[in-house]
Write a protein that holds these residues in place. Structure first.
Motif, mmCIF file in Angstrom:
data_model
loop_
_atom_site.group_PDB
_atom_site.id
_atom_site.type_symbol
_atom_site.label_atom_id
_atom_site.label_comp_id
_atom_site.label_asym_id
_atom_site.label_seq_id
_atom_site.Cartn_x
_atom_site.Cartn_y
_atom_site.Cartn_z
ATOM 1 N N SER A 16 0.849 -1.188 0.000
ATOM 2 C CA SER A 16 0.000 0.000 0.000
ATOM 3 C C SER A 16 0.886 1.240 0.000
ATOM 4 C CB SER A 16 -0.898 -0.001 1.239
ATOM 5 O OG SER A 16 -1.760 1.103 1.228
ATOM 6 N N PHE A 17 0.953 1.905 -1.125
ATOM 7 C CA PHE A 17 1.827 3.062 -1.271
ATOM 8 C C PHE A 17 1.119 4.328 -0.763
ATOM 9 C CE2 PHE A 17 2.970 0.010 -4.502
ATOM 10 C CZ PHE A 17 4.343 -0.086 -4.343
ATOM 11 N N ALA A 18 1.906 5.281 -0.341
ATOM 12 C CA ALA A 18 1.336 6.545 0.137
ATOM 13 C C ALA A 18 0.594 7.228 -0.996
ATOM 14 C CB ALA A 18 2.449 7.444 0.654
ATOM 15 N N SER A 19 -0.612 7.712 -0.730
ATOM 16 C CA SER A 19 -1.375 8.422 -1.764
ATOM 17 C C SER A 19 -1.386 9.908 -1.460
ATOM 18 C CB SER A 19 -2.819 7.895 -1.824
ATOM 19 O OG SER A 19 -3.456 8.078 -0.590
ATOM 20 N N ARG A 20 -1.438 10.694 -2.507
ATOM 21 C CA ARG A 20 -1.455 12.146 -2.328
ATOM 22 C C ARG A 20 -2.798 12.568 -1.740
ATOM 23 N NH1 ARG A 20 0.624 13.387 -8.481
ATOM 24 N NH2 ARG A 20 2.118 11.672 -8.542
ATOM 25 N N ARG A 21 -2.760 13.618 -0.980
ATOM 26 C CA ARG A 21 -3.957 14.078 -0.292
ATOM 27 C C ARG A 21 -4.991 14.613 -1.279
ATOM 28 N NH1 ARG A 21 -4.093 17.958 5.048
ATOM 29 N NH2 ARG A 21 -6.346 17.905 5.367
ATOM 30 N N LEU A 22 -6.252 14.249 -1.042
ATOM 31 C CA LEU A 22 -7.348 14.727 -1.884
ATOM 32 C C LEU A 22 -7.988 15.963 -1.281
ATOM 33 C CD1 LEU A 22 -9.432 11.629 -3.059
ATOM 34 C CD2 LEU A 22 -8.458 13.389 -4.518
ATOM 35 N N GLY A 23 -8.390 16.889 -2.132
ATOM 36 C CA GLY A 23 -9.184 18.014 -1.677
ATOM 37 C C GLY A 23 -10.657 17.622 -1.622
ATOM 38 N N VAL A 52 -12.630 18.437 -12.555
ATOM 39 C CA VAL A 52 -11.584 17.686 -11.855
ATOM 40 C C VAL A 52 -11.010 18.555 -10.750
ATOM 41 C CG1 VAL A 52 -9.426 16.395 -12.082
ATOM 42 C CG2 VAL A 52 -11.000 16.531 -14.017
ATOM 43 N N GLY A 53 -10.876 17.979 -9.537
ATOM 44 C CA GLY A 53 -10.285 18.709 -8.422
ATOM 45 C C GLY A 53 -8.821 19.042 -8.668
ATOM 46 N N LYS A 54 -8.331 20.100 -8.036
ATOM 47 C CA LYS A 54 -6.968 20.571 -8.286
ATOM 48 C C LYS A 54 -5.912 19.575 -7.840
ATOM 49 C CE LYS A 54 -8.068 25.522 -7.980
ATOM 50 N NZ LYS A 54 -7.816 26.778 -7.230
ATOM 51 N N THR A 55 -6.185 18.809 -6.767
ATOM 52 C CA THR A 55 -5.163 17.901 -6.220
ATOM 53 C C THR A 55 -5.314 16.468 -6.729
ATOM 54 O OG1 THR A 55 -6.539 17.387 -4.289
ATOM 55 C CG2 THR A 55 -5.019 19.266 -4.111
ATOM 56 N N LEU A 91 -0.231 -3.495 -12.269
ATOM 57 C CA LEU A 91 -0.664 -2.954 -10.981
ATOM 58 C C LEU A 91 0.498 -2.300 -10.234
ATOM 59 C CD1 LEU A 91 -3.111 -5.692 -9.677
ATOM 60 C CD2 LEU A 91 -3.618 -3.260 -9.847
ATOM 61 N N THR A 92 1.668 -2.954 -10.295
ATOM 62 C CA THR A 92 2.846 -2.419 -9.613
ATOM 63 C C THR A 92 3.199 -1.036 -10.148
ATOM 64 O OG1 THR A 92 3.719 -4.650 -9.278
ATOM 65 C CG2 THR A 92 5.279 -2.829 -9.102
ATOM 66 N N ARG A 93 3.294 -0.904 -11.474
ATOM 67 C CA ARG A 93 3.640 0.367 -12.087
ATOM 68 C C ARG A 93 2.595 1.431 -11.742
ATOM 69 N NH1 ARG A 93 6.806 1.184 -16.299
ATOM 70 N NH2 ARG A 93 5.167 2.385 -17.326
ATOM 71 N N LEU A 94 1.332 1.005 -11.712
ATOM 72 C CA LEU A 94 0.245 1.936 -11.428
ATOM 73 C C LEU A 94 0.339 2.471 -9.998
ATOM 74 C CD1 LEU A 94 -2.290 2.735 -13.187
ATOM 75 C CD2 LEU A 94 -3.584 1.207 -11.709
ATOM 76 N N LEU A 95 0.518 1.563 -9.031
ATOM 77 C CA LEU A 95 0.557 1.969 -7.635
ATOM 78 C C LEU A 95 1.787 2.812 -7.309
ATOM 79 C CD1 LEU A 95 -0.675 -1.351 -5.974
ATOM 80 C CD2 LEU A 95 -1.957 0.772 -6.230
ATOM 81 N N LEU A 96 2.875 2.564 -8.058
ATOM 82 C CA LEU A 96 4.103 3.336 -7.817
ATOM 83 C C LEU A 96 3.942 4.814 -8.153
ATOM 84 C CD1 LEU A 96 7.088 1.083 -8.941
ATOM 85 C CD2 LEU A 96 6.799 2.201 -6.734
ATOM 86 N N THR A 97 2.961 5.166 -8.975
ATOM 87 C CA THR A 97 2.734 6.580 -9.303
ATOM 88 C C THR A 97 2.082 7.333 -8.149
ATOM 89 O OG1 THR A 97 0.561 6.161 -10.306
ATOM 90 C CG2 THR A 97 2.486 5.992 -11.758
ATOM 91 N N GLU A 98 1.684 6.606 -7.092
ATOM 92 C CA GLU A 98 1.069 7.180 -5.898
ATOM 93 C C GLU A 98 -0.146 8.051 -6.239
ATOM 94 O OE1 GLU A 98 3.923 9.064 -3.405
ATOM 95 O OE2 GLU A 98 5.142 7.259 -3.169
ATOM 96 N N PRO A 99 -1.174 7.460 -6.851
ATOM 97 C CA PRO A 99 -2.377 8.237 -7.183
ATOM 98 C C PRO A 99 -3.260 8.409 -5.950
ATOM 99 C CG PRO A 99 -2.679 5.949 -7.787
ATOM 100 C CD PRO A 99 -1.275 6.050 -7.251
ATOM 101 N N ASN A 100 -4.248 9.302 -6.055
ATOM 102 C CA ASN A 100 -5.261 9.393 -4.999
ATOM 103 C C ASN A 100 -6.661 9.092 -5.528
ATOM 104 O OD1 ASN A 100 -5.789 11.779 -6.369
ATOM 105 N ND2 ASN A 100 -4.774 13.064 -4.831
ATOM 106 N N VAL A 101 -6.772 8.855 -6.829
ATOM 107 C CA VAL A 101 -8.005 8.328 -7.429
ATOM 108 C C VAL A 101 -7.603 7.105 -8.249
ATOM 109 C CG1 VAL A 101 -9.919 8.726 -9.016
ATOM 110 C CG2 VAL A 101 -9.149 10.568 -7.503
ATOM 111 N N LEU A 102 -8.113 5.949 -7.854
ATOM 112 C CA LEU A 102 -7.729 4.694 -8.485
ATOM 113 C C LEU A 102 -8.934 4.128 -9.229
ATOM 114 C CD1 LEU A 102 -5.410 2.696 -8.800
ATOM 115 C CD2 LEU A 102 -6.167 1.580 -6.696
ATOM 116 N N ILE A 103 -8.778 3.947 -10.539
ATOM 117 C CA ILE A 103 -9.858 3.438 -11.386
ATOM 118 C C ILE A 103 -9.418 2.098 -11.960
ATOM 119 C CG2 ILE A 103 -11.254 3.868 -13.438
ATOM 120 C CD1 ILE A 103 -10.983 6.837 -12.907
ATOM 121 N N LEU A 104 -10.131 1.045 -11.624
ATOM 122 C CA LEU A 104 -9.746 -0.316 -12.010
ATOM 123 C C LEU A 104 -10.816 -0.919 -12.918
ATOM 124 C CD1 LEU A 104 -8.600 -1.624 -8.489
ATOM 125 C CD2 LEU A 104 -7.204 -0.542 -10.268
ATOM 126 N N ASP A 105 -10.439 -1.244 -14.151
ATOM 127 C CA ASP A 105 -11.353 -1.847 -15.113
ATOM 128 C C ASP A 105 -11.042 -3.339 -15.214
ATOM 129 O OD1 ASP A 105 -13.160 -2.379 -17.091
ATOM 130 O OD2 ASP A 105 -12.365 -0.938 -18.536
#
Length: 608
Positions: A285-292, A354-357, A429-443
């Motif tokens: 579980s990678f750190a995610s950026r804070r959401l506004g 889309v929110g700024k953060t 999934l690994t590459r995706l999580l490494l970008t440390e997103p705060n909105v995760l969309i999984l298809d």
């Protein structure tokens, strides 16, 4: 119950890997067996050996009636349909129409997998197989096998390319329509809901061995947990003995030369059956950026592709930390909705905010995203995103991360193009999580992932601090990680599902069983407006909000009461009379809570 097929001490080695190691298993008439295990563990090989498509290196295979006895049919991961066949030829062969149309079992297969006797969903019975998509060809191959109805049916990932309805239909068909004297089914699957609904027995393929567990997924998990607990006790005892023996063997060089042989043999025996360490997967579980406070909004959004209106004036606002599961028939527009959210396709009309953060990560169904890395090594594909990351407050390298994600040692040096489907999905999934997103969309994140990796993924999502949107046909995953479900019913609207997937299946059943309507009309049971656009009056909405607040207070009190009852039950575990009384009180609390939850959901639907 007769034995349809038996494997006795069967072994098969690929390179230096013992895929099957002295395996002895049998399939009895009436068995419905689910096969689970990690990707590359030997599940498909086991089925190929049973089907006679792969010769083992040693061992014996016995079939009822000998070589010309039972009929065996196998659904492989690659279909073998002739592209020049019509749908009729592919599924029904040369059966006369009066034969197959008069057979209720065959009609059920055509309806469940192809959309009816006319196979409208497949373009009609006279359309050619060649132009069909991979998913459509997969359905045709499965339908062909179910129509042929061999005594032993072997299915390798039959739920791939099936939507929630298709999975539910297949589980019911295999569990209720197919079983009869002389038949059995063995199915490899990573769909845990399907496994529970279909299987009477579960085989786990691991380390070249096959372990059998009674029941489906839930029973398998319980039995495996108990087995691991017992193994832990044995391991502790073994560790204590090993420490004593090793200490004794190390007491001075002169003493070592004179040790009695039986003591050295005893120490060696302690580690003789010690299993090799597993190639475990730990999705981090990678750190995610804070959401506004603003995330993603679609306002009065319409998307038209060709002559199809995929989204029709949809308004949908995503809140910070919201966890949404989306279901719908194939082609209803689920992936299109996700791409509209991410901005990958433009809106025909309406607005996207889309929110700024917001930092979005989108896992698509296409593993073609890795095509540009085909000649790269696994470790290079990971380092392409980030060479160092922080986990648990510690900085670790990409190589250490790759090991935790199931790419140990030499596997990190493998070319991406040589990875299995499950490994490629894990790398995505690994590459995706490494970008440390705060909105995760999984298809469709479960595609090609084994149960162990799915469990690890769910553990990651449990601690996900951002906003999560999941499209999946895996009911277990949806109900496990999402707090609410939405449905796309093919009418361009997005509908809330307070009753979850079960409500969706009821709506679909009502829609398909309703009489034909004029173009543009809606099936019964489906409201003319989506839940995201409520038509309740302001007074009704206010009253519903009051109901929700009242129910939430009652639920809070019930939760405290339930916790106290659990505590009392723990202290009186040795008093059967008191325990029975406390259990009756607990059941009453649970029943009251379920009624209140239903009342809250009904009020929430009015609020919208």
């Amino acid at each position: 119950m007769a034995n349809l097929i038996s494997l006795e001490l069967v072994s098969l080695v690929f390179g230096t890997t013992h895929v099957l190691d002295d395996v002895s298993v049998g399939v009895l008439t009436g068995d419905r067996i689910g096969v689970v295990g990690v990707n590359g563990g030997g599940k498909s090989t086991l089925l190929r050996v049973m089907a006679g498509l792969q010769e083992p290196d040693s061992g014996r295979i016995s079939k009822q009636g000998g070589a010309d006895g039972i009929r065996i049919g196998m659904l492989a991961q690659e279909d073998a349909l002739d592209p020049v066949w019509t749908v009729r030829e592919a599924v029904l062969g040369d059966r006369p129409e009066h034969v197959w149309a008069g057979d209720a079992r065959i009609r059920d297969v055509l309806t469940g997998l192809l959309g009816g006797i006319g196979a409208e969903a497949m373009g009609g019975l006279e359309s050619r197989v060649g132009p069909k998509s991979g998913g459509e060809r997969r359905r045709l191959a499965l339908a062909r096998l179910l129509v042929e109805d061999p005594e032993l049916l072997l299915l390798d990932e039959p739920t791939n390319h099936l939507d929630v309805e298709g999975v539910a239909w297949l589980a019911e068909h295999l569990a209720t329509k197919r079983p009869r004297p002389g038949n059995a089914t063995v199915a490899i699957t990573h769909d845990r809901w399907f496994l529970d609904a279909y299987a009477t027995l579960t085989w786990e393929v691991e380390g070249g061995a096959v372990s059998a567990f009674e029941g489906g997924y839930a029973a398998y998990v319980l039995a495996k947990a108990e087995r691991d607990r017992v193994a832990g006790v044995v391991a502790d005892r073994r560790a204590n003995l090993m420490r004593k023996e090793l200490a004794w063997l190390r007491r001075g060089a002169p003493a070592r030369t004179s040790k009695p042989k039986f003591r050295i043999d005893a120490a060696n025996a302690l580690i003789a059956d010690e299993p090799a360490p597993r190639n475990s997967v730990e999705l981090a579980s990678f750190a995610s950026r804070r959401l506004g406070k603003d995330v993603l909004d679609l306002e009065d959004a319409t998307v038209v592709l060709g002559d199809r209106r995929i989204l029709d004036h949809v308004t949908w606002r995503l809140a910070p930390g919201e966890r949404v599961g989306i279901v719908g028939v194939n082609g209803a527009g689920k992936s299109t909705l996700l791409r509209a959210l991410t901005g990958e396709i433009p809106l025909t009309s309406g607005r996207r905010k889309v929110g700024k953060t917001v930092a979005i990560a989108h896992l698509t169904q296409e593993v073609r995203e890795l095509e540009r890395f085909e000649q790269w090594r696994v470790i290079e594909a990971i380092e392409d995103v980030r060479q160092w990351t922080t986990l648990g407050g510690k900085e670790i390298s990409a190589g250490q991360l790759a090991t935790r994600l199931g790419f140990p040692g030499g596997r990190q040096q493998s070319r991406v193009g040589d990875l299995s489907g499950g490994e490629r999905r894990r790398l995505q999934l690994t590459r995706l999580l490494l970008t440390e997103p705060n909105v995760l969309i999984l298809d469709e994140p479960t595609n090609d992932l084994d149960i162990e990796t799915l469990t690890s993924l769910e553990d990651v999502l449990d601690g996900w601090a951002g906003t999560l949107i999941v499209v999946s046909h895996d009911r277990y995953l949806l109900e496990r990680v999402a707090d609410k479900q939405l449905a796309l019913l093919g009418d361009g609207k997005v509908r809330d599902l307070p009753g979850g997937v079960e409500e969706y299946l009821r709506l679909r059943a009502a829609a398909t069983s309703a009489p034909a309507r004029s173009a543009g009309s809606r099936p019964s049971g489906i409201p003319s407006t989506p839940a995201s656009e409520p038509t309740s009056s302001p007074a009704e909405v206010r009253e519903a909000r009051k109901t929700m607040a009242r129910v939430e207070k009652q639920l809070s009190r019930l939760a405290d009461r339930e916790e106290r009852l659990h505590g009392e039950m723990a202290t009186k575990a040795t008093d059967p009379v008191a325990l029975a009384d406390l259990n009756a009180k607990l059941q009453a609390v649970v029943a009251e809570r379920e009624e209140l939850e239903l009342e809250w959901l009904e009020a929430a639907e009015v609020v919208g």
